[in-house]
Design an enzyme around this catalytic site. Structure first.
Site, PDB file in Angstrom:
ATOM      1  N   SER A 199      25.316 103.140 119.562  1.00 34.62           N
ATOM      2  CA  SER A 199      26.123 103.293 120.906  1.00 34.62           C
ATOM      3  C   SER A 199      25.115 103.144 122.114  1.00 34.62           C
ATOM      4  CB  SER A 199      26.939 104.414 120.932  1.00 34.62           C
ATOM      5  OG  SER A 199      28.248 103.998 120.232  1.00 34.62           O
ATOM      6  N   LYS A 210      25.001 100.634 124.581  1.00 30.53           N
ATOM      7  CA  LYS A 210      26.351 100.095 125.478  1.00 30.53           C
ATOM      8  C   LYS A 210      25.732 100.249 126.927  1.00 30.53           C
ATOM      9  CE  LYS A 210      29.679 102.238 122.149  1.00 30.53           C
ATOM     10  NZ  LYS A 210      30.520 103.445 121.930  1.00 30.53           N
ATOM     11  N   TYR A 218      29.567  92.613 118.904  1.00 30.67           N
ATOM     12  CA  TYR A 218      29.477  93.991 119.411  1.00 30.67           C
ATOM     13  C   TYR A 218      28.627  94.830 118.029  1.00 30.67           C
ATOM     14  CZ  TYR A 218      30.779  98.990 119.699  1.00 30.67           C
ATOM     15  OH  TYR A 218      30.812 100.326 119.555  1.00 30.67           O
ATOM     16  N   TYR A 260      30.598 111.265 125.736  1.00 27.28           N
ATOM     17  CA  TYR A 260      31.926 111.261 125.260  1.00 27.28           C
ATOM     18  C   TYR A 260      32.673 112.604 125.830  1.00 27.28           C
ATOM     19  CZ  TYR A 260      29.708 107.478 122.508  1.00 27.28           C
ATOM     20  OH  TYR A 260      29.314 106.559 122.318  1.00 27.28           O
ATOM     21  N   VAL A 298      25.140 106.751 116.661  1.00 31.24           N
ATOM     22  CA  VAL A 298      25.587 107.189 115.483  1.00 31.24           C
ATOM     23  C   VAL A 298      24.324 107.266 114.274  1.00 31.24           C
ATOM     24  CG1 VAL A 298      28.139 107.471 115.674  1.00 31.24           C
ATOM     25  CG2 VAL A 298      27.053 105.386 114.843  1.00 31.24           C
TER      26      VAL A 298
HETATM   27  O1  DON Z   1      31.477 100.953 117.284  1.00 33.33           O
HETATM   28  C1  DON Z   1      30.952 101.984 116.609  1.00 33.33           C
HETATM   29  O2  DON Z   1      31.781 102.593 115.812  1.00 33.33           O
HETATM   30  C2  DON Z   1      29.441 102.027 116.359  1.00 33.33           C
HETATM   31  N1  DON Z   1      28.679 100.601 115.871  1.00 33.33           N
HETATM   32  C3  DON Z   1      28.689 102.721 117.530  1.00 33.33           C
HETATM   33  C4  DON Z   1      29.256 103.880 117.731  1.00 33.33           C
HETATM   34  C5  DON Z   1      28.083 105.012 118.158  1.00 33.33           C
HETATM   35  O3  DON Z   1      26.953 104.966 118.155  1.00 33.33           O
HETATM   36  C6  DON Z   1      28.833 106.109 118.945  1.00 33.33           C
HETATM   37  N2  DON Z   1      27.854 106.902 119.446  1.00 33.33           N
HETATM   38  N3  DON Z   1      27.789 108.145 119.280  1.00 33.33           N
END
Ligand code: DON
Length: 437
Positions: free
Chosen positions: A64, A67, A191, A243, A261
């Site tokens: 993320s 983003k 994405y 978040y 993550v």
């Molecule tokens: O969309 C997702 O689930 C992951 N590829 C990225 C999520 C993420 O890193 C959330 N952040 N903490």
């Protein structure tokens, strides 16, 4: 002498090392297999100095943290109106993968949650790009922020795509509202590729430093996106980057930030530094446990909270003195520090409250470190009004802090390197009050 910052970073890493709470991201099998004990931290200054400790060159996927950068590329490529029509700017207060859209517009709340991030991904690059070309635009753009060519971890990407049902559901919902206008699966695939870009903590700190440096990569010198885009991105990171933990973060840490993550976490402190940490165990919000602790320490140890009130601007007038006597007398205002609106107002007030009686007036900028746009206009307006009041005005500006001074509308100013270079009064013939006619 040994540099101070790496020793500090090593000490703080030592303090958080014992904390093994939190869990690896389970929903992407490749991430669940990562080494949970990795730990690193990097500071990158806006003039390109990099300090690190621990695992600073270990590669992991950006997730993320991509983003805000993809959002920046969308804003740069499509313009604000086109992007704002499709993605909002309101904190959702919900988890990153929440299936929710604004009830009236169908827009995702913001570009930091998955719904908004997938939409931003679809807006990167020119209209009409193929999915492959768009991914290339994004990887190329992220690489420019990092200052080196980045690559995609195909194994992590494939692993996430196999379990991407929730993101597919969100994408289909976005398609049903015409927020996405193309094949939802292709957007999710693009994405997920964006999330699978491999970075190190060193890369992330440089990417954050590029934001802190108004969009200019401190090492390559490339202007990746413009300053207005950066302001928008930092605002969103400050309000939505963590978040449903955004409020805690804003009060405890107070640095525009984004987590991923895989365990990465970045913070961008405008005009100062980019910070990155890496530690894979996550809390319930999906934020790195030790990363959050590290940022709390950095913020409190070094006063990095953006709401920390800086020293007031009142000290801008270092001194206001008369040099010389009689017809040779010169009024000299020595200014200092960074001048923005409040400091410029203080200078205006000094001149208005104590109108100089000397013919020649000098504004000495030798100790001024910066003047922003509004302060520049205000200083030039002081010069113009002093000229109209009959003064000869000089700027001492050896470092060209105020380039091309043009007061306009009857204003006149002479730039000199030193107060000693002010023209002698014999040129003008008399003191102020007697002369200008
Ligand atoms: O969309 C997702 O689930 C992951 N590829 C990225 C999520 C993420 O890193 C959330 N952040 N903490």
């Amino acid at each position: 002498m040994r540099p101070v910052v790496p020793d500090y970073l090593t000490e703080v890493l030592g303090d958080v090392e014992a904390d093994t709470s939190g869990v690896l991201a389970q929903y992407i099998p490749e991430l669940a297999a990562a080494d949970p004990d990795r730990l690193g931290a990097v500071f990158a200054t806006v003039d390109g100095q990099v300090y690190g400790a621990g695992d600073v060159d270990t590669e992991f996927t950006i997730q993320s943290i991509s983003k805000p950068f993809a959002y920046a590329l969308a804003l740069a490529d499509r313009g604000f109106d086109a992007v704002l029509a499709k993605v909002g700017v309101e904190p959702s207060g919900e988890a990153f993968n929440q299936i929710s859209l604004e009830s009236d517009t169908g827009r995702p709340f913001n570009p930091m949650i998955n719904a908004g991030a997938m939409t931003a991904h679809s807006l990167a690059g020119a209209e009409g790009l193929s999915p492959t070309e768009r991914v290339e635009r994004v990887v190329h753009g992220l690489s420019s922020f990092a200052g080196r060519r980045l690559t995609v971890d195909e194994a992590v990407c494939a692993s996430e795509m196999e379990h991407a049902h929730r993101n597919l559901a969100i994408a289909h919902m976005l398609r049903s509202h015409d927020i996405l206008t193309e094949d939802p699966r292709a957007v999710v695939d693009g994405y997920v590729r964006q999330c699978s870009v491999l970075v190190t903590a060193r890369d992330l700190a440089m990417m954050a430093a590029t934001l802190a440096n108004r969009g200019v990569n401190p090492v390559s010198g490339e202007q990746v996106v413009d300053a207005r885009v950066v302001r928008q991105v930092l605002s969103l990171m400050a309000t939505c980057g963590m978040y449903d933990a955004a409020g805690d973060w804003a009060t405890q840490v107070g640095i525009p930030a984004k987590s991923g993550v895989a365990g990465g976490l970045i913070g961008a402190l405008p005009g100062q530094i980019g910070i990155a940490t890496f530690s894979p165990r996550l809390d319930v919000h999906g934020n790195s446990v030790r990363g959050v602790s590290l940022f709390e320490r950095f913020s409190s140890d070094m006063g990095l909270h953006v709401m920390e009130v800086p020293p007031t601007a009142l000290a801008v007038v270092r001194s206001n003195e008369v040099v010389g006597r009689g017809p040779d007398a010169i009024r000299v205002l020595h200014l200092q520090g960074g001048i923005r609106f409040a400091a410029a107002e203080r200078v205006v007030r000094e001149v208005v409250d104590h109108p100089p009686s000397e013919y020649r007036v000098v504004l000495d900028l030798t100790l001024v470190s910066s003047i922003d746009d509004v302060a520049r206009r205000m200083v030039l307006e002081i010069v113009r009004r002093l000229t109209l009041d009959g003064h000869e005005v000089y700027l001492v500006d050896p470092e060209t802090i105020l380039p091309d001074p043009e007061p306009g509308d009857g204003g006149r100013v002479t730039v000199i390197d030193d107060v000693g270079h002010v023209a002698s009064t014999t040129v003008h013939g008399a003191t102020y009050g007697g002369v200008p006619s």
